[in-house]
Design an enzyme around this catalytic site. Structure first.
Site, PDB file in Angstrom:
ATOM      1  N   ASP A  96       0.885  -1.123  -0.127  1.00  0.00           N
ATOM      2  CA  ASP A  96       0.046  -0.118   0.041  1.00  0.00           C
ATOM      3  C   ASP A  96       0.887   1.187  -0.078  1.00  0.00           C
ATOM      4  O   ASP A  96       0.392   2.246   0.425  1.00  0.00           O
ATOM      5  CB  ASP A  96      -0.991   0.136   1.304  1.00  0.00           C
ATOM      6  CG  ASP A  96      -0.227  -0.254   2.344  1.00  0.00           C
ATOM      7  OD1 ASP A  96       1.013  -0.070   2.479  1.00  0.00           O
ATOM      8  OD2 ASP A  96      -0.791  -0.625   3.545  1.00  0.00           O
ATOM      9  N   GLU A 118       0.033  -9.130  -1.118  1.00  0.00           N
ATOM     10  CA  GLU A 118      -0.692  -8.526   0.218  1.00  0.00           C
ATOM     11  C   GLU A 118      -1.841  -7.782  -0.283  1.00  0.00           C
ATOM     12  O   GLU A 118      -2.136  -6.614  -0.006  1.00  0.00           O
ATOM     13  CB  GLU A 118       0.275  -7.924   1.042  1.00  0.00           C
ATOM     14  CG  GLU A 118      -0.479  -7.515   2.498  1.00  0.00           C
ATOM     15  CD  GLU A 118       0.616  -6.944   3.254  1.00  0.00           C
ATOM     16  OE1 GLU A 118       1.686  -7.418   4.182  1.00  0.00           O
ATOM     17  OE2 GLU A 118       0.503  -5.441   3.350  1.00  0.00           O
ATOM     18  N   GLU A 132      -2.247   5.049   2.781  1.00  0.00           N
ATOM     19  CA  GLU A 132      -2.128   3.521   2.344  1.00  0.00           C
ATOM     20  C   GLU A 132      -3.320   3.319   1.948  1.00  0.00           C
ATOM     21  O   GLU A 132      -3.471   2.303   1.132  1.00  0.00           O
ATOM     22  CB  GLU A 132      -1.322   3.245   3.489  1.00  0.00           C
ATOM     23  CG  GLU A 132       0.061   3.223   3.617  1.00  0.00           C
ATOM     24  CD  GLU A 132       0.289   4.559   4.479  1.00  0.00           C
ATOM     25  OE1 GLU A 132       1.543   4.734   4.788  1.00  0.00           O
ATOM     26  OE2 GLU A 132      -0.545   5.153   5.121  1.00  0.00           O
ATOM     27  N   HIS A 204       5.181   5.953  14.120  1.00  0.00           N
ATOM     28  CA  HIS A 204       5.740   6.670  13.067  1.00  0.00           C
ATOM     29  C   HIS A 204       4.599   7.372  12.207  1.00  0.00           C
ATOM     30  O   HIS A 204       4.689   7.945  11.286  1.00  0.00           O
ATOM     31  CB  HIS A 204       6.600   6.304  12.551  1.00  0.00           C
ATOM     32  CG  HIS A 204       6.405   5.051  11.771  1.00  0.00           C
ATOM     33  ND1 HIS A 204       6.361   3.911  12.239  1.00  0.00           N
ATOM     34  CD2 HIS A 204       5.926   5.014  10.202  1.00  0.00           C
ATOM     35  CE1 HIS A 204       5.912   2.930  10.996  1.00  0.00           C
ATOM     36  NE2 HIS A 204       5.620   3.590   9.960  1.00  0.00           N
ATOM     37  N   ARG A 206       1.926   8.743   9.719  1.00  0.00           N
ATOM     38  CA  ARG A 206       1.579   9.849   9.320  1.00  0.00           C
ATOM     39  C   ARG A 206       0.337  10.701  10.091  1.00  0.00           C
ATOM     40  O   ARG A 206       0.311  11.850  10.750  1.00  0.00           O
ATOM     41  CB  ARG A 206       1.306  10.133   7.807  1.00  0.00           C
ATOM     42  CG  ARG A 206       1.335  11.787   7.545  1.00  0.00           C
ATOM     43  CD  ARG A 206       1.002  11.770   5.744  1.00  0.00           C
ATOM     44  NE  ARG A 206       2.721  11.199   5.144  1.00  0.00           N
ATOM     45  CZ  ARG A 206       2.996  10.291   4.684  1.00  0.00           C
ATOM     46  NH1 ARG A 206       2.225   9.345   4.564  1.00  0.00           N
ATOM     47  NH2 ARG A 206       4.264  10.179   4.123  1.00  0.00           N
ATOM     48  N   HIS A 237      12.037   6.253  14.167  1.00  0.00           N
ATOM     49  CA  HIS A 237      11.766   6.692  12.704  1.00  0.00           C
ATOM     50  C   HIS A 237      12.640   7.838  12.479  1.00  0.00           C
ATOM     51  O   HIS A 237      12.798   8.612  13.114  1.00  0.00           O
ATOM     52  CB  HIS A 237      10.295   6.928  12.401  1.00  0.00           C
ATOM     53  CG  HIS A 237      10.023   6.925  11.104  1.00  0.00           C
ATOM     54  ND1 HIS A 237       9.980   7.910  10.055  1.00  0.00           N
ATOM     55  CD2 HIS A 237       9.452   5.801  10.402  1.00  0.00           C
ATOM     56  CE1 HIS A 237       9.658   7.399   8.737  1.00  0.00           C
ATOM     57  NE2 HIS A 237       9.473   6.145   8.887  1.00  0.00           N
TER      58      HIS A 237
END
Length: 367
Positions: A96, A118, A132, A204, A206, A237
Site C-alpha cells: 500500500d 498482500e 495507504e 511513526h 503520518r 523513525h
C-alpha cells in the site's frame, strides 16, 4: 520465458518482497528483474543487504523534504521508462505504499498486467492509514492478479466485486522470519534490558503525528515510571517530527532507550526477546504473533482484523488512558498475557513465497 518486474521502495516492502524474489529466482521459467525506487534509502539498503538482493535498477528518488507529490510523479515517470525498456509480462507490487500505487498506475497506463502481493487489506476509512488505504484500494482496481494473505482479505475483494484471480497465499512477512530470527542472537541493548520486561515500541504513522503521538508517548512514560521491572527500547523513525516529540516526552527516562532504526535482523530478534510490543505499524501486527508476542496496536483502525479475532492483537487507539490501562493490564494480568502470547498466527505458515511463485510460474491457475 515469462519476464517478471518486481518494484518496491520502502523497508517494510523489502522485508516482505525479498523472500519472494529469492523464491522466484529459483524458477527456471521466469526471468526476474528487480527495481527499487528508494522511497526509503538507508533503511531499504539494510534489508537488501540482509537478503543479498542486488537490484537491477534503482531509481534513487529520495530527496530532502520530499512530498507525496514528488514521490508519485517521479516513480510514475521512471516506471514508464523502465517498462518501455524491458517490456515485462507482469509487474509485481506490494501492499500500500506510494511506490506501489505509482508503479501499478504506470503499468496500467502501459497495458502491463499487475500482480498485487498482500492484496485485500482494508480499514474502509480512506484517511486511516493515510495515504495507504487509498493506495491499496486503487491498486486493487488496477491489478489483474491478487495475492491475498488471508480469507478475510479475499472476502474484502469479493465484496468490492473483484471476482477473478484471487489467491489466498499467506503473508510473506512470515517467510522472512525464518531467515532473520537467530537462536543465539546477542546485542548490547538486549544486555541492557536483561532481567527486565522488555517492551518494544514503534510509532511513526503520518496520521498519528501531533497530539495522538504525544498521548501515546505519555501513556508509555506513565507505565515506565510506575513499573521498575519494565524497560523499553524505541528504534525511532527518521521523521524529524517523531524525533522531536519523542525527545520532549521520553528523552529523559533512563529505562527508555531511544535508538536509531534497526536493521531487519536486529529488529526481528529484538521482537523475539521482547515481553510485548506497542506499535502503530502494520507489518509488526503480522510478525509478532509468530514469535508469541502480544501486540497493542496504537491506532484507531487496523487493516489486519484477523489478528484481533485470533487474540494476538488488541486495538487500543491513541487515547492516553486507553493505552495506559491496556498496557498495565497486560503487565499485571498473567492469564490475559498468556492467552495473547499463545494465540496462533492467522497470517501464514512461512510458505507464502513458494505459493506465489508457483502461481506465477504455472500460468495463474489454481495451485
Amino acid at each position: 520465458m515469462k519476464k517478471v518486474l518486481v518494484v518496491f521502495g520502502t523497508r517494510p516492502e523489502a522485508i516482505k518482497m525479498c523472500p519472494l524474489i529469492i523464491e522466484l529466482k529459483k524458477r527456471r521459467n521466469l526471468e526476474i528483474v528487480v527495481c527499487v525506487t528508494g522511497q526509503h534509502r538507508q533503511m531499504l539498503d539494510q534489508v537488501l543487504n540482509v537478503f543479498n538482493i542486488i537490484p537491477d535498477y534503482d531509481f534513487s528518488i529520495m530527496k530532502n523534504k520530499q512530498t507525496l507529490f514528488d514521490i508519485t510523479c517521479t516513480i510514475l515517470e521512471k516506471t514508464k521508462e523502465l517498462i518501455e525498456k524491458i517490456t515485462p509480462d507482469i509487474v509485481l507490487v506490494h501492499g500500500d505504499t506510494t511506490t506501489t500505487f505509482a508503479a501499478a498506475l504506470a503499468s496500467f497506463y502501459k497495458n502491463v498486467e499487475v500482480g498485487h502481493v498482500e492484496a485485500g487489506l482494508r480499514t474502509y476509512d480512506i484517511n486511516s492509514p493515510f495515504p495507504e488505504e487509498f493506495n491499496r484500494r486503487a491498486v486493487s482496481l488496477i491489478s489483474k492478479y491478487h495475492f491475498a494473505p488471508t480469507e478475510q482479505a479475499r472476502n474484502n475483494l469479493l465484496n468490492e466485486k473483484i471476482n477473478n484471480n484471487i489467491y489466498i497465499t499467506g503473508n510473506t512477512a512470515i517467510d522472512a522470519l525464518s531467515t532473520t530470527v537467530r537462536k543465539n542472537y546477542v546485542h548490547e541493548h538486549l544486555e541492557w534490558a536483561k532481567g527486565s520486561k522488555l517492551i518494544m515500541i514503534t510509532a511513526h504513522r503520518r496520521e498519528n503525528l501531533g497530539e495522538p503521538l504525544k498521548q501515546m508517548f505519555r501513556a508509555i512514560k506513565r507505565i515506565i515510571l510506575e513499573h521498575p521491572d519494565v524497560k523499553a527500547i524505541y528504534p525511532i523513525h527518521m521523521n524529524p517530527i517523531v524525533r522531536e516529540t519523542a525527545r520532549e516526552i521520553l528523552g529523559n527516562e533512563d529505562r527508555i532507550k531511544i535508538i536509531e532504526p534497526l536493521e531487519v535482523i536486529d529488529f526481528h530478534n529484538f521482537m523475539n526477546h521482547a515481553y510485548l510490543i506497542l506499535t502503530d505499524s502494520g507489518g509488526i501486527q503480522e510478525e509478532a504473533p509468530s514469535l508469541g508476542k502480544p501486540v497493542l496496536v496504537m491506532r484507531e483502525t487496523t487493516e489486519r482484523p484477523e489478528g484481533i479475532k485470533a487474540g494476538t492483537l488488541k486495538l487500543v487507539g491513541t487515547d492516553e488512558d486507553n493505552i495506559y490501562y491496556s498496557f498495565k493490564e497486560l503487565l499485571i494480568n498473567k492469564k490475559l498475557y498468556a492467552e495473547m502470547a499463545k494465540s496462533s498466527n492467522p497470517y501464514g505458515d512461512g510458505k507464502s513465497s513458494q505459493r506465489i511463485a508457483d502461481i506465477i510460474e504455472h500460468g495463474f491457475t489454481d495451485i
